[in-house]
Scaffold this motif. Sequence first.
Motif, mmCIF file in Angstrom:
data_model
loop_
_atom_site.group_PDB
_atom_site.id
_atom_site.type_symbol
_atom_site.label_atom_id
_atom_site.label_comp_id
_atom_site.label_asym_id
_atom_site.label_seq_id
_atom_site.Cartn_x
_atom_site.Cartn_y
_atom_site.Cartn_z
ATOM 1 N N UNK A 1 9.106 37.680 68.981
ATOM 2 C CA UNK A 1 8.883 36.242 69.114
ATOM 3 C C UNK A 1 7.801 35.989 70.165
ATOM 4 N N UNK A 2 6.847 35.161 69.826
ATOM 5 C CA UNK A 2 5.748 34.778 70.718
ATOM 6 C C UNK A 2 6.060 33.385 71.270
ATOM 7 N N UNK A 3 6.544 33.281 72.521
ATOM 8 C CA UNK A 3 7.102 32.019 73.023
ATOM 9 C C UNK A 3 6.085 31.085 73.657
ATOM 10 N N UNK A 4 5.108 30.654 72.879
ATOM 11 C CA UNK A 4 4.083 29.755 73.396
ATOM 12 C C UNK A 4 3.888 28.596 72.435
ATOM 13 N N UNK A 5 3.638 27.426 72.984
ATOM 14 C CA UNK A 5 3.510 26.225 72.165
ATOM 15 C C UNK A 5 2.229 26.263 71.346
ATOM 16 N N UNK A 6 2.394 26.085 70.047
ATOM 17 C CA UNK A 6 1.283 25.901 69.134
ATOM 18 C C UNK A 6 1.739 24.961 68.031
ATOM 19 N N UNK A 7 0.843 24.128 67.497
ATOM 20 C CA UNK A 7 1.219 23.250 66.396
ATOM 21 C C UNK A 7 1.779 24.054 65.220
ATOM 22 N N UNK A 8 2.893 23.608 64.674
ATOM 23 C CA UNK A 8 3.550 24.310 63.581
ATOM 24 C C UNK A 8 4.559 25.333 64.030
ATOM 25 N N UNK A 9 4.685 25.554 65.352
ATOM 26 C CA UNK A 9 5.654 26.490 65.904
ATOM 27 C C UNK A 9 6.804 25.711 66.544
ATOM 28 N N UNK A 10 7.955 26.372 66.660
ATOM 29 C CA UNK A 10 9.077 25.807 67.403
ATOM 30 C C UNK A 10 8.641 25.597 68.858
ATOM 31 N N UNK A 11 8.988 24.443 69.422
ATOM 32 C CA UNK A 11 8.680 24.180 70.825
ATOM 33 C C UNK A 11 9.446 25.165 71.698
ATOM 34 N N UNK A 12 8.757 25.935 72.533
ATOM 35 C CA UNK A 12 9.449 26.941 73.349
ATOM 36 C C UNK A 12 10.464 26.310 74.306
#
Length: 553
Positions: free
Chosen positions: A441-452
């Motif tokens: 899991x890459x825990x960084x905010x990006x559009x389209x990703x779950x908010x960390x």
Amino acid sequence: MADNPLPTSTPILIIGAGPVGLSLAIELRLHNIPVTILDRTPAIEDSHPKGRANDMRTVEHYRRWGVSDEIRDLAWKTANPRQELVITQTLLEEPIGRFPLRLGRDAVESGVFVAEPSLSVPQPVLIRVLERKARELGALVLRGWEATDVIEDGEQMITTVRAPDGSSHTITSSYVIGADGPNSLVRRKAGIDQDGTGPLGRTWTYVVRSEGYPISNLIAGKKYAALGMLMVVNANASSILSIPGSDEWGFGILRTGAQSGEEPSDDEVKSSAQNLLGTPTNIEIISRSSYASMTRVSKQYRRGRFFIAGDACHVCPPTGGHNMNTGVEDAVNLAWKIAAVLQGWGGEDLLDSYEAERRPVGERVSGVAMANSLAMQKADGFLNEDRAVGLSGTEKAQAIYEKTYTQWNSYGVVLGQRYGSSPVIIRDGWDDAPAWNPTEYWPHARPGHRAPHLWLEDGRALYDCLGRDFTLLTIGVRRDTVEEFVAAANKVGVPVEVLEVTLEIAQEKYPATLTLIRPDGYVAWQGERDECDPVDVIRRVSGNGPRLRDLKL
């Protein structure tokens, strides 16, 4: 019927009161949408155990709904919370290997990524908790009522329903959502086809009691203190074991090829259990079931006013325990979007985005589950290969763990799903995430990703602050900039709450000063004020921007 509890109309009608249908009902009620849910079974039954895995993302929703503590009290617990995969050659022998089980069961391990760890609880127990919550919130849950026909008639749906006494009734609704399983009536009435892989075989599962050898005694002691998953492998039998009761245990027998449809005889079942146990004691068969090793993913998740979710959309082998959890996420994704449309601030692109976002996830998860199933078959066969001869027990266990690694390490499947193509996600250059990996899991905010996940200064988790509205997370932003965004949201009619977070807390996971988080916890947009038009951002993320089909003309 003298007293007919079925209303003549409801904004939303849900067919199926399993975990996914009840999740839909809870989420819709949290958005103040009236909802009726029907299920043909008259009562919740304690049947053959299945669907015990509740992953970190699903528990994140339970926490928002206020039921995570109750469910955790009812869940499987181990003396050591670390949780391991334990591999042994028989239940009566010492374990030959203990390996990391990165399913988020340990609060210390998972606490970097989520507020609460995953848990294991029998599905009937879960359903009872979710149904109580749905009723508490005002959902009308009718058990013993069966939908027999569904048609779309202009701007309404008409559903024919058989009451418990056999009488026929109709109910109209704005939308019908089928959470009614693999043989979904709603999917069939919508004319939605499916495709997939297999079946490549059938696994017959059993719960047994071994005379003189209660399972609670067999897994007692320090070597089983962190037992999260138990795998027994030897040259004569192999299976992942379930433990539904103190005196009972469960296992599976795989059939492939011409024999896949032939259920093992009782003698074969007892012999297999004895081989797993390690002694020829008497075996009592308590219950049985089966599942096909196959995947099925619906070609559409929506057709007009028909929607489907959960098993009606996607079916896959239970290896990894992902299908129900994927269905719960379907429910959360769909519910806020329908609520937004019914409340007048959501555009039609929101409804289209449900399929655009969730169908690729259904395909991805189904592929991982099938790969896990095939890896388990290969691991079983490995013990009978020449290269396995002469290996120590520890070496055999290590080889099996490596061959089945993805099944025991699923952070990417659980937390790392991302929506690569959606009409309501704005990337604007924020597309530098690494390729998706099912185990990482890459825990960084990006559009389209779950908010960390974040722990805030007051001790709350970020997800404790996310509600039914959009949340504008700000980091060191001037007040007039925030007010400008709120004014833009008010102009479009989209509800937005502001959450200010310090740079010290957010800087490692949230690189932009502004992050717009949807009601389902996914990042819709991020950036800086001087790089965007706030009104345009709000319009697009709420489905009120240019339609994709228009842009293609």
